[in-house]
Each structure stands twice: as C-alpha cells, then as structure tokens.
Scaffold this motif. Structure first.
Motif, PDB file in Angstrom:
ATOM      1  N   GLY A 199       0.828  -1.220   0.000  1.00 28.19           N
ATOM      2  CA  GLY A 199       0.000   0.000   0.000  1.00 28.19           C
ATOM      3  C   GLY A 199       0.843   1.243   0.000  1.00 28.19           C
ATOM      4  O   GLY A 199       0.482   2.250   0.603  1.00 28.19           O
ATOM      5  N   LEU A 228       2.859   5.383   6.820  1.00 31.11           N
ATOM      6  CA  LEU A 228       4.082   5.302   6.029  1.00 31.11           C
ATOM      7  C   LEU A 228       4.672   6.698   5.801  1.00 31.11           C
ATOM      8  O   LEU A 228       5.861   6.848   5.606  1.00 31.11           O
ATOM      9  CB  LEU A 228       3.769   4.698   4.656  1.00 31.11           C
ATOM     10  CG  LEU A 228       3.457   3.216   4.598  1.00 31.11           C
ATOM     11  CD1 LEU A 228       3.039   2.847   3.190  1.00 31.11           C
ATOM     12  CD2 LEU A 228       4.642   2.400   5.018  1.00 31.11           C
ATOM     13  N   VAL A 239      11.804  10.532   2.419  1.00 28.89           N
ATOM     14  CA  VAL A 239      12.552  11.771   2.236  1.00 28.89           C
ATOM     15  C   VAL A 239      12.124  12.404   0.901  1.00 28.89           C
ATOM     16  O   VAL A 239      10.946  12.694   0.724  1.00 28.89           O
ATOM     17  CB  VAL A 239      14.077  11.534   2.379  1.00 28.89           C
ATOM     18  CG1 VAL A 239      14.440  11.364   3.833  1.00 28.89           C
ATOM     19  CG2 VAL A 239      14.568  10.345   1.599  1.00 28.89           C
ATOM     20  N   ASP A 285       0.289  -8.985   6.571  1.00 26.48           N
ATOM     21  CA  ASP A 285       1.462  -9.486   5.861  1.00 26.48           C
ATOM     22  C   ASP A 285       1.044 -10.624   4.931  1.00 26.48           C
ATOM     23  O   ASP A 285       0.474 -11.613   5.389  1.00 26.48           O
ATOM     24  CB  ASP A 285       2.448  -9.995   6.931  1.00 26.48           C
ATOM     25  CG  ASP A 285       3.838 -10.170   6.375  1.00 26.48           C
ATOM     26  OD1 ASP A 285       4.009 -10.070   5.152  1.00 26.48           O
ATOM     27  OD2 ASP A 285       4.744 -10.424   7.185  1.00 26.48           O
ATOM     28  N   ALA A 288       8.290  -3.744  -7.439  1.00 28.57           N
ATOM     29  CA  ALA A 288       8.152  -5.204  -7.485  1.00 28.57           C
ATOM     30  C   ALA A 288       8.515  -5.704  -8.881  1.00 28.57           C
ATOM     31  O   ALA A 288       9.035  -6.806  -9.058  1.00 28.57           O
ATOM     32  CB  ALA A 288       6.725  -5.613  -7.135  1.00 28.57           C
TER      33      ALA A 288
HETATM   34  C1  LIG Z   1       8.153   3.949   3.863  1.00 28.65           C
HETATM   35  C2  LIG Z   1       8.822   4.180   2.540  1.00 28.65           C
HETATM   36  C3  LIG Z   1       9.518   5.373   2.332  1.00 28.65           C
HETATM   37  C4  LIG Z   1      10.136   5.611   1.100  1.00 28.65           C
HETATM   38  N1  LIG Z   1      10.767   6.795   0.928  1.00 28.65           N
HETATM   39  C5  LIG Z   1      11.342   7.074  -0.273  1.00 28.65           C
HETATM   40  C6  LIG Z   1      11.971   8.329  -0.487  1.00 28.65           C
HETATM   41  O1  LIG Z   1      12.009   9.165   0.384  1.00 28.65           O
HETATM   42  N2  LIG Z   1      12.534   8.581  -1.697  1.00 28.65           N
HETATM   43  C7  LIG Z   1      12.510   7.649  -2.704  1.00 28.65           C
HETATM   44  O2  LIG Z   1      13.032   7.927  -3.788  1.00 28.65           O
HETATM   45  N3  LIG Z   1      11.899   6.452  -2.542  1.00 28.65           N
HETATM   46  C8  LIG Z   1      11.330   6.134  -1.336  1.00 28.65           C
HETATM   47  N4  LIG Z   1      10.711   4.925  -1.152  1.00 28.65           N
HETATM   48  C9  LIG Z   1      10.711   3.962  -2.278  1.00 28.65           C
HETATM   49  C10 LIG Z   1       9.705   4.382  -3.326  1.00 28.65           C
HETATM   50  O3  LIG Z   1       8.424   4.424  -2.778  1.00 28.65           O
HETATM   51  C11 LIG Z   1       9.755   3.389  -4.432  1.00 28.65           C
HETATM   52  O4  LIG Z   1      11.048   3.282  -4.970  1.00 28.65           O
HETATM   53  C12 LIG Z   1       8.855   3.772  -5.609  1.00 28.65           C
HETATM   54  O5  LIG Z   1       7.986   4.824  -5.307  1.00 28.65           O
HETATM   55  C13 LIG Z   1       8.026   2.578  -5.987  1.00 28.65           C
HETATM   56  O6  LIG Z   1       7.169   2.312  -4.924  1.00 28.65           O
HETATM   57  P1  LIG Z   1       6.501   0.907  -4.710  1.00 28.65           P
HETATM   58  O7  LIG Z   1       5.153   1.207  -4.141  1.00 28.65           O
HETATM   59  O8  LIG Z   1       6.615   0.066  -5.913  1.00 28.65           O
HETATM   60  O9  LIG Z   1       7.431   0.182  -3.635  1.00 28.65           O
HETATM   61  P2  LIG Z   1       7.619   0.513  -2.072  1.00 28.65           P
HETATM   62  O10 LIG Z   1       7.492   1.964  -1.832  1.00 28.65           O
HETATM   63  O11 LIG Z   1       8.857  -0.177  -1.653  1.00 28.65           O
HETATM   64  O12 LIG Z   1       6.367  -0.192  -1.384  1.00 28.65           O
HETATM   65  C14 LIG Z   1       6.177  -1.552  -1.181  1.00 28.65           C
HETATM   66  C15 LIG Z   1       5.131  -1.712  -0.108  1.00 28.65           C
HETATM   67  O13 LIG Z   1       4.752  -3.065  -0.006  1.00 28.65           O
HETATM   68  C16 LIG Z   1       4.668  -3.437   1.350  1.00 28.65           C
HETATM   69  N5  LIG Z   1       4.912  -4.880   1.409  1.00 28.65           N
HETATM   70  C17 LIG Z   1       6.047  -5.524   1.060  1.00 28.65           C
HETATM   71  N6  LIG Z   1       5.917  -6.846   1.203  1.00 28.65           N
HETATM   72  C18 LIG Z   1       4.657  -7.044   1.671  1.00 28.65           C
HETATM   73  C19 LIG Z   1       3.931  -8.212   2.025  1.00 28.65           C
HETATM   74  N7  LIG Z   1       4.472  -9.440   1.923  1.00 28.65           N
HETATM   75  N8  LIG Z   1       2.664  -8.066   2.487  1.00 28.65           N
HETATM   76  C20 LIG Z   1       2.094  -6.820   2.578  1.00 28.65           C
HETATM   77  N9  LIG Z   1       2.750  -5.681   2.252  1.00 28.65           N
HETATM   78  C21 LIG Z   1       4.012  -5.797   1.797  1.00 28.65           C
HETATM   79  C22 LIG Z   1       5.735  -2.597   2.034  1.00 28.65           C
HETATM   80  O14 LIG Z   1       5.494  -2.451   3.422  1.00 28.65           O
HETATM   81  C23 LIG Z   1       5.634  -1.294   1.264  1.00 28.65           C
HETATM   82  O15 LIG Z   1       4.717  -0.406   1.847  1.00 28.65           O
HETATM   83  C24 LIG Z   1      10.084   4.635   0.056  1.00 28.65           C
HETATM   84  C25 LIG Z   1       9.400   3.436   0.280  1.00 28.65           C
HETATM   85  C26 LIG Z   1       8.749   3.201   1.497  1.00 28.65           C
HETATM   86  C27 LIG Z   1       7.984   1.919   1.720  1.00 28.65           C
END
Ligand SMILES: Cc1cc2nc3c(=O)[nH]c(=O)nc-3n(C[C@H](O)[C@H](O)[C@H](O)COP(=O)(O)OP(=O)(O)OC[C@H]3O[C@@H](n4cnc5c(N)ncnc54)[C@H](O)[C@@H]3O)c2cc1C
Length: 405
Positions: free
Chosen positions: A11, A40, A45, A124, A305
């Motif tokens: 999320g 979150l 940052v 989870d 992912a």
């Molecule tokens: C708390 C946080 C802070 C971040 N801050 C920055 C930043 O300041 N600058 C930057 O460039 N990038 C940051 N990132 C990374 C950035 O969000 C990602 O690189 C990009 O935006 C892609 O996001 P994403 O949603 O694909 O992955 P992510 O942002 O990594 O999110 C993945 C989410 O899936 C959840 N998750 C993982 N495995 C499971 C599971 N098995 N069951 C349930 N939930 C699960 C995690 O808790 C996470 O919230 C941050 C990520 C997070 C989680």
C-alpha cells in the motif's frame, strides 16, 4: 470490462495508485494488503518528478497540483576547491523537476484510494499463487482469500514476483545510497532554492535539493552514493536485498561516510549533510532488477516489485504511477482479462527494461568508475553525460514518456 475482485499486495506509492487504477478500470471490489502499520508518510525523504512526467500524470489523474512541491530548474555539479566555502561549479544543466516529500506524496495518494477499498494495514502476505481463472493470497496468519487478479505492488522484495519468477532477485550494484534530510539553510546562495546541487568526489556523488517539510517550510534532502568501505564486510551483507533504516546504521559506517563528506565536500555543502541527526539517516543499497514479463497467469507486477532501476534517473515513483495509469488504460479498452493483462504487459515491460539499462549505465559512470571530476571542464562534462544517455532509453532521464492509448 467491468467487475472482478482485485487484491493489491503493498500500500505504498504503487499500491495506492494501482487500487485507484483498478477502481477506475471497473473492478467491483479492491483489497489492499499492507504489511506496515501506522503512517508510512513519516518515513520518506525526497522524490523528484520531471515536469513533463508530472503533466502526463496529472492529465491521467494520478498527480494533482495540490500535492506540495518545490520547483527546480537547474542542476549544478560542484567540486571541492581548496578552502572555498561553496566550491567550484564545474557544470550546469537544465533540471525541470518538481521536488516532493515522499511522505506527502504518499498521503495524497492514500487519500485518493476510493472509500470502498478494503485497505488492511498490518497485514502481511506470506504467499500468492495463480491457477486457471484466478489467484489466491495466503496471509501470514494462515488465512487465504481468492481473487480474479492479484497485483504485486510489494516493492523490491516482492512475494508476488517470487511466485512468478522464483529464481529472480535484485542484483546488488556494489554501492549504497546514504540518505537523510537536514534543516534548510537560511543562507542559500542566490537562486539556490531552484537548484539541485550535485557534489562530486572520487568514487561517488551526492545530490541535494529542497523539499517541502510537510508543515509550511522546507528541508534539505540529500543522497550520497558510494561503495562501502573496503574490508567492512558489508558487500556480502548487502547482496541479500535489504535496507538499513534510521537508527540501524552501524556507527563505523556512519563515521566513514561522515569522514568522506568532511574530506571531499566544499564546507558549506558538507555542513548540509553533516548537520543531519545521525539517527535520522538511512542506507539504501542500490540494486538492479528486471523481469521477463509483468504478468503471469492472474498475477501482475507494478512499481519496484516489477523493476528496480538505480535512482540516478529520477524515475522510481514516476514509473510506479505510470504503471497504474497504463493499467487503467488497458482495462478501459480491454474486453477480457486476457486482453487487459496482455496490453498492460506489452506497454510496461519494455519501458521497465529500458529504464534499468539507462540507470545502470548512469550508476557505472557516476559512482563505480567516476571520471577525474577536478580536471573536467564544462564541454567534457556534457560529452560524458550524453555518452550515458544513449541507446533505446536515451532521453529517459526523469522517466520515459507515458504512452496513453
Ligand atoms: C516507507 C517508505 C519510504 C520511502 N521513501 C522514499 C523516499 O524518500 N525517496 C525515494 O526515492 N523512494 C522512497 N521509497 C521507495 C519508493 O516508494 C519506491 O522506490 C517507488 O515509489 C516505488 O514504490 P513501490 O510502491 O513500488 O514500492 P515501495 O514503496 O517499496 O512499497 C512496497 C510496499 O509493499 C509493502 N509490502 C512488502 N511486502 C509485503 C507483504 N508481503 N505483504 C504486505 N505488504 C508488503 C511494504 O510495506 C511497502 O509499503 C520509500 C518506500 C517506502 C515503503
């Protein structure tokens, strides 16, 4: 095609945007499983978003002008110059970006997740699987639920990706990002509010720019890329995908990085990094990851992912939001699950691979085998930059343009 029960694992940025996309596409029921509890938003940052990518994402309905941001217009590359407080600016580039605070970007997206969504924090997901005509999610508490589609928006250590490609894992690039924020300087050089500053040193660089502080002011966001110190044993540890959150960075590593800044940065910019509270800095090892396909059966990937591109192209969150816009568009024009999934995969997997390639080249040039920055003059710099920006992803700095059907 209307209807369908969709699960989104994760999320964060991709997860919230994918939940919105699924609703807009016509899903009947969307469930978001997020492992973390609480907010979150308190953990991020800075994020940079290219102006052109913002315009596309705004038109697609995934970003709005109300999200707080700081306008950036130039990127200055600076080397230490004896005792000069500000150092010597070796090159200038246009830098049409908007700087966001990750936390406020996430909060705004979270608010846009439609009310009917079943958003489950502290949940989870242990495992997912796909079988003919559907997919299922097994939670860590042992319960299982069935869906028509499961979207993996669960970041670089994705369980959904593991189910699709068990042998694939992020590959450690051999260096790390040390990140933090500090109080914004009151005496920035003229025009400094709009400048992204890159301080370069042998074996790496550090990028700094102002971001909104989620009150009324600003913070200085910085990220420094370099190899961990030789003999620290960290290389082996960082091969297993991980991150070192605030308060968990070993004292020896922190003092090595602080020493590097004190030695190689012009004093003014060194202070911007060194006055950050140590327990609020964190380490993000840098990885590369690409997948052969974004879809397998009724499992689908989005955001980190699906692909992890090194951060030098400034497009991680942009790509996650574009994935959502592409899913919505594929859903609106598709008449069946098969059509939707095929259109999404075709639209996104090539872009992901190109971004990983461009970011890898930039990382190799800007961190792994840095040029002699001190000897570099502006024309050399631009030739060096253009050399990295070649190939099918050229022009992809800040993210590829969003193709909207
Ligand atoms: C708390 C946080 C802070 C971040 N801050 C920055 C930043 O300041 N600058 C930057 O460039 N990038 C940051 N990132 C990374 C950035 O969000 C990602 O690189 C990009 O935006 C892609 O996001 P994403 O949603 O694909 O992955 P992510 O942002 O990594 O999110 C993945 C989410 O899936 C959840 N998750 C993982 N495995 C499971 C599971 N098995 N069951 C349930 N939930 C699960 C995690 O808790 C996470 O919230 C941050 C990520 C997070 C989680």
């Amino acid at each position: 095609m209307g209807g369908g029960r969709v699960a989104v694992v994760g999320g964060s940025i991709a997860g919230c945007a994918m939940a919105l996309a699924a609703y807009r596409g016509g899903a009947r029921k969307v469930t978001v499983f997020e492992r973390a509890g609480g907010e979150l938003r308190d953990r991020g940052v800075g994020i940079g978003v290219h102006d052109d990518r913002f315009a596309e994402l705004e038109a697609a309905g995934y970003m709005t002008r109300s999200m707080p941001w700081v306008p950036l217009s130039r990127r200055l590359w600076t080397v230490r110059d004896g005792g000069s407080d500000l150092g010597r600016t070796m090159a200038r580039q246009p830098f049409p970006f908007r700087a966001y605070n990750w936390g406020s970007l996430w909060s705004e997206l979270r608010q846009r997740v439609p009310d009917g969504t079943d958003f489950r924090p502290e949940t989870d997901v242990a495992e997912v699987s796909t079988e003919a005509g559907g997919a299922s999610v097994r939670l860590a508490d042992g319960t299982a639920e069935d869906f028509d589609l499961v979207i993996g928006a669960d970041g670089y250590r994705s369980v959904v990706r593991r189910a699709m490609f068990p042998r694939l894992a992020p590959a450690y690039a051999g260096y790390l990002g040390w990140r933090g924020t500090s109080e914004a300087p009151a005496d920035l050089p003229e025009g400094g509010h709009e400048e992204a500053r890159t301080v370069v040193f042998p074996g790496g660089h550090c990028m700094m720019y102002l971001i909104p502080d989620r009150k009324e002011g600003h913070r200085m966001n910085w990220v420094l890329y370099t190899r961990p110190p030789a003999g620290s044993g960290l290389d082996a540890e960082l091969r297993t995908p991980t991150s070192l959150p605030p308060g968990k960075v070993a004292a020896g590593l922190t003092s090595y990085l602080r020493g590097l800044v004190a030695e190689h940065f012009p004093p003014y910019w060194a202070d911007c990094v060194l006055r950050s509270p140590e327990d609020r800095t964190f380490i993000q090892p840098i990885y590369d990851l690409e997948v052969p396909s974004y879809v397998r059966g009724r499992l689908m990937l989005a955001g980190d992912a699906a692909t992890v591109a090194r951060p030098h192209i400034g497009a991680g969150s942009v790509k996650a939001l574009q994935d959502a816009a592409a899913l919505e568009s594929a859903w609106r024009s598709g008449g069946s699950w098969q059509e939707i999934l095929t259109a999404y995969d075709e639209g996104r997997s090539t872009v992901g691979t190109q971004m990983v390639g461009l970011a890898r080249r930039m990382g190799e040039e800007q961190v792994v085998r840095t040029p002699d920055w001190q000897a570099m003059r502006e024309p050399d710099f631009h030739a060096w930059w253009d050399g990295q920006n070649r190939g099918p992803a050229s022009g992809g700095f800040g993210g590829q343009a969003l193709r909207r059907d």
